[in-house]
Design a protein around this motif. Structure first.
Motif, PDB file in Angstrom:
ATOM      1  N   ALA A  84       0.828  -1.195   0.000  1.00  0.00           N
ATOM      2  CA  ALA A  84       0.000   0.000   0.000  1.00  0.00           C
ATOM      3  C   ALA A  84       0.863   1.246   0.000  1.00  0.00           C
ATOM      4  N   ASP A  85       0.362   2.302  -0.630  1.00  0.00           N
ATOM      5  CA  ASP A  85       1.014   3.608  -0.655  1.00  0.00           C
ATOM      6  C   ASP A  85      -0.075   4.663  -0.668  1.00  0.00           C
ATOM      7  N   GLY A  86      -0.340   5.263   0.501  1.00  0.00           N
ATOM      8  CA  GLY A  86      -1.413   6.251   0.577  1.00  0.00           C
ATOM      9  C   GLY A  86      -2.758   5.628   0.303  1.00  0.00           C
ATOM     10  N   GLU A  87      -3.422   6.067  -0.764  1.00  0.00           N
ATOM     11  CA  GLU A  87      -4.748   5.563  -1.110  1.00  0.00           C
ATOM     12  C   GLU A  87      -4.702   4.340  -2.014  1.00  0.00           C
ATOM     13  N   THR A  88      -3.533   3.948  -2.481  1.00  0.00           N
ATOM     14  CA  THR A  88      -3.407   2.832  -3.416  1.00  0.00           C
ATOM     15  C   THR A  88      -3.030   1.546  -2.688  1.00  0.00           C
ATOM     16  N   ILE A  89      -3.771   0.479  -2.980  1.00  0.00           N
ATOM     17  CA  ILE A  89      -3.524  -0.833  -2.390  1.00  0.00           C
ATOM     18  C   ILE A  89      -3.280  -1.825  -3.523  1.00  0.00           C
ATOM     19  N   ALA A  90      -2.256  -2.662  -3.366  1.00  0.00           N
ATOM     20  CA  ALA A  90      -1.978  -3.716  -4.345  1.00  0.00           C
ATOM     21  C   ALA A  90      -1.958  -5.058  -3.633  1.00  0.00           C
ATOM     22  N   ALA A  91      -2.711  -6.011  -4.168  1.00  0.00           N
ATOM     23  CA  ALA A  91      -2.802  -7.348  -3.577  1.00  0.00           C
ATOM     24  C   ALA A  91      -2.239  -8.366  -4.557  1.00  0.00           C
ATOM     25  N   PRO A  92      -1.054  -8.952  -4.265  1.00  0.00           N
ATOM     26  CA  PRO A  92      -0.529 -10.022  -5.113  1.00  0.00           C
ATOM     27  C   PRO A  92      -1.251 -11.325  -4.784  1.00  0.00           C
ATOM     28  N   CYS A  93      -2.012 -11.829  -5.733  1.00  0.00           N
ATOM     29  CA  CYS A  93      -2.904 -12.957  -5.476  1.00  0.00           C
ATOM     30  C   CYS A  93      -2.320 -14.240  -6.059  1.00  0.00           C
ATOM     31  N   ALA A  94      -2.114 -15.220  -5.200  1.00  0.00           N
ATOM     32  CA  ALA A  94      -1.583 -16.513  -5.607  1.00  0.00           C
ATOM     33  C   ALA A  94      -2.743 -17.493  -5.808  1.00  0.00           C
ATOM     34  N   GLN A  95      -2.468 -18.775  -5.653  1.00  0.00           N
ATOM     35  CA  GLN A  95      -3.480 -19.779  -5.919  1.00  0.00           C
ATOM     36  C   GLN A  95      -4.499 -19.880  -4.784  1.00  0.00           C
ATOM     37  N   ASN A  96      -5.690 -20.324  -5.126  1.00  0.00           N
ATOM     38  CA  ASN A  96      -6.670 -20.789  -4.152  1.00  0.00           C
ATOM     39  C   ASN A  96      -6.618 -22.308  -4.212  1.00  0.00           C
ATOM     40  N   PHE A  97      -5.984 -22.931  -3.208  1.00  0.00           N
ATOM     41  CA  PHE A  97      -5.729 -24.368  -3.322  1.00  0.00           C
ATOM     42  C   PHE A  97      -7.006 -25.194  -3.237  1.00  0.00           C
ATOM     43  N   ARG A  98      -8.114 -24.591  -2.806  1.00  0.00           N
ATOM     44  CA  ARG A  98      -9.380 -25.338  -2.768  1.00  0.00           C
ATOM     45  C   ARG A  98      -9.954 -25.514  -4.177  1.00  0.00           C
ATOM     46  N   VAL A  99      -9.791 -24.502  -5.042  1.00  0.00           N
ATOM     47  CA  VAL A  99     -10.444 -24.543  -6.351  1.00  0.00           C
ATOM     48  C   VAL A  99      -9.457 -24.656  -7.505  1.00  0.00           C
ATOM     49  N   ARG A 100      -8.190 -24.271  -7.295  1.00  0.00           N
ATOM     50  CA  ARG A 100      -7.136 -24.402  -8.302  1.00  0.00           C
ATOM     51  C   ARG A 100      -7.554 -23.784  -9.641  1.00  0.00           C
ATOM     52  N   ASP A 101      -7.930 -22.517  -9.590  1.00  0.00           N
ATOM     53  CA  ASP A 101      -8.381 -21.783 -10.766  1.00  0.00           C
ATOM     54  C   ASP A 101      -7.306 -20.777 -11.161  1.00  0.00           C
ATOM     55  N   PRO A 102      -6.682 -20.895 -12.344  1.00  0.00           N
ATOM     56  CA  PRO A 102      -5.639 -19.956 -12.760  1.00  0.00           C
ATOM     57  C   PRO A 102      -6.110 -18.507 -12.852  1.00  0.00           C
ATOM     58  N   GLU A 103      -7.424 -18.275 -12.890  1.00  0.00           N
ATOM     59  CA  GLU A 103      -7.923 -16.904 -12.933  1.00  0.00           C
ATOM     60  C   GLU A 103      -7.627 -16.143 -11.633  1.00  0.00           C
ATOM     61  N   THR A 104      -7.234 -16.868 -10.590  1.00  0.00           N
ATOM     62  CA  THR A 104      -6.883 -16.182  -9.348  1.00  0.00           C
ATOM     63  C   THR A 104      -5.507 -15.532  -9.429  1.00  0.00           C
ATOM     64  N   HIS A 105      -4.667 -15.929 -10.393  1.00  0.00           N
ATOM     65  CA  HIS A 105      -3.286 -15.449 -10.465  1.00  0.00           C
ATOM     66  C   HIS A 105      -3.270 -14.025 -10.997  1.00  0.00           C
ATOM     67  N   ALA A 106      -3.015 -13.056 -10.136  1.00  0.00           N
ATOM     68  CA  ALA A 106      -3.095 -11.660 -10.580  1.00  0.00           C
ATOM     69  C   ALA A 106      -2.557 -10.731  -9.508  1.00  0.00           C
ATOM     70  N   VAL A 107      -2.277  -9.511  -9.912  1.00  0.00           N
ATOM     71  CA  VAL A 107      -2.082  -8.410  -8.974  1.00  0.00           C
ATOM     72  C   VAL A 107      -3.302  -7.512  -9.114  1.00  0.00           C
ATOM     73  N   ARG A 108      -4.051  -7.393  -8.038  1.00  0.00           N
ATOM     74  CA  ARG A 108      -5.281  -6.607  -8.058  1.00  0.00           C
ATOM     75  C   ARG A 108      -5.050  -5.290  -7.322  1.00  0.00           C
TER      76      ARG A 108
END
Length: 435
Positions: free
Chosen positions: A356-380
């Protein structure tokens, strides 16, 4: 020469942006389950420098004004380089006085400061001298520097380190919180048998909040607030729950402290000396299809009267294995100063650490091991006031991110789900401008 990794830019309200990428070499491929923290990234020199810490101890500083992210210097840190911060000598504004501080996990649990311009080491401190040597050669037992905080006014560096050991049914933590002068001299130590997980410094540099995740010995509180001048105890707070799980993260905002509780899976905003201002249910125990499910609130970020919490994976009270999913797993939620929900969204994958920097938040998103969906791989990316800003999608999992001065940097690691046999992504650094 930099190579472009497979980065898909989509769902971005700001439109497509240039993402520069450079491979970081080889690393053991992650699997369905989450691995330990293996990488770190940091933005320094007002966005002009991006520093990576890699699983083998390699630390590289790269120029962001170079199209190929040209390396300024590379050094070998003694341990896995998993924490990075910028440190100025007595708050000096001259970049020539800036150091890059690297924290590690390994046999020595080393904290070291490197000249930001040249990479020359300025000082080194081995936390193993205080924590003791590992009694087992597996990674979980190694000395581990879990967090760094810097007072930009006087150049003081604060660090928290821990070591775990087990002898039969007896489990024990050894931990130390440090205050370092800019030259690496130790000003004070605060030692307990709890397991620290997070640090945060108040805006005046007078109080240091220490969150303790596991308390199974004499130390029996989840939040400790220390006087930064002396290291003396100012006050403590605890969720008051049974078991050894206590706090996941802490974040100052003025005279308030936001706390994510692993004990009861709630988020708290505390006033001076721990007076409760409000609390919210984040991923509390919930019965679904005959199972009692919960998720840990792992991250907290407070700024300008708002508080953001991020939750993690679903677990069942009765068993670590479950086919169910808690409705608030992998959720980011921001609350107003009175505790009312401002906005929420899904991060979808496990967030190792929030940037985070001030008003900006970045979330590095890895796997969800319950569902194993590659769509989770992202920086949001999110705006603290209004919510979702955009998504930078990755083929592999995002395991670290940093955001500062209009620069976003993230590390991707390759992953192979156990039931697919396909390796997705690569070990790489990605850098983009978000101004």
């Amino acid at each position: 020469m930099a190579e472009t990794a497979d980065v898909e830019r989509g769902d971005d309200r700001d439109g497509d942006r240039e993402v520069r990428s450079v491979p970081l070499g080889e690393i053991e491929t992650a699997r369905s389950r989450h691995m330990w923290t293996r990488s770190a990234v940091h933005v320094a020199e007002a966005g002009a420098l991006v520093v990576t810490g890699e699983w083998d101890g390699t630390v590289t500083a790269r120029e962001t004004d170079s199209d190929s992210l040209e390396a300024r210097w590379t050094v070998d840190h003694p341990d896995h380089a998993i924490g990075i911060a910028s440190l100025s000598s007595d708050g000096a504004e001259d970049d020539s006085e800036e150091s890059i501080v690297v924290a590690g996990r390994g046999e020595t649990g080393t904290i070291a400061a490197y000249d930001a311009a040249t990479g020359e080491r300025r000082w080194r401190y081995d936390t193993v001298d205080d924590l003791g040597e590992a009694v087992n050669d597996t990674v979980f037992y190694l000395p581990y520097v879990v967090d760094l905080e810097v007072d930009s006014d006087d150049g003081t560096l604060y660090a928290a380190a821990r070591r775990y050991e087990r002898d039969g049914d007896v489990r024990q933590w050894h931990s130390t919180v440090y205050a370092f002068a800019p030259d690496g001299a130790v000003r004070w130590r605060y030692e307990t048998d709890g397991s620290p997980i997070a640090l945060d410094l108040d805006a005046d540099g007078e109080r240091l909040a220490v969150g303790y995740n596991r308390c199974m010995g004499d130390h029996d509180v989840g939040l400790v607030v220390l006087e930064t001048e002396t290291g003396d105890l100012a006050w403590t707070w605890d969720p008051g729950t049974e078991g050894d799980r206590r706090v996941g993260d802490v974040s100052f905002d003025g005279d308030s402290i936001a706390v994510s509780s692993h004990g009861d899976k709630r988020g708290y905003l505390l006033g001076p000396r721990g007076a409760e201002r409000w609390r919210v249910d984040l991923a509390v125990e919930t019965e679904i299809d005959g199972e009692t499910l919960y998720a840990y609130p792992n991250h907290a970020y407070a700024n300008d009267g708002r508080v953001t919490f991020v939750t993690g994976n679903t677990y069942a009270v009765e068993s670590r294995e479950t086919e169910g999913r808690h409705p608030n797993e992998h959720r980011i939620a921001t609350f107003e100063a009175d505790g009312e929900l401002a906005w929420d969204d899904q991060v979808r994958g496990f967030v190792h650490a929030l940037a985070a920097d001030g008003e900006t938040i970045a979330a590095p998103c890895a796997q969800n091991f319950r569902v194993r969906d590659p769509e989770t791989h992202a920086v949001r990316r999110f705006d603290l006031e209004s919510g979702p800003l955009g998504v930078e999608r990755l083929s592999g999992i995002a395991t670290a991110a940093a955001v500062a001065d209009g620069t976003l940097a993230a590390i991707e690691e390759p992953v192979e789900y156990h039931d697919e046999g396909e390796t997705r992504g690569e070990y790489a650094l990605h850098v983009a401008s978000i101004e």
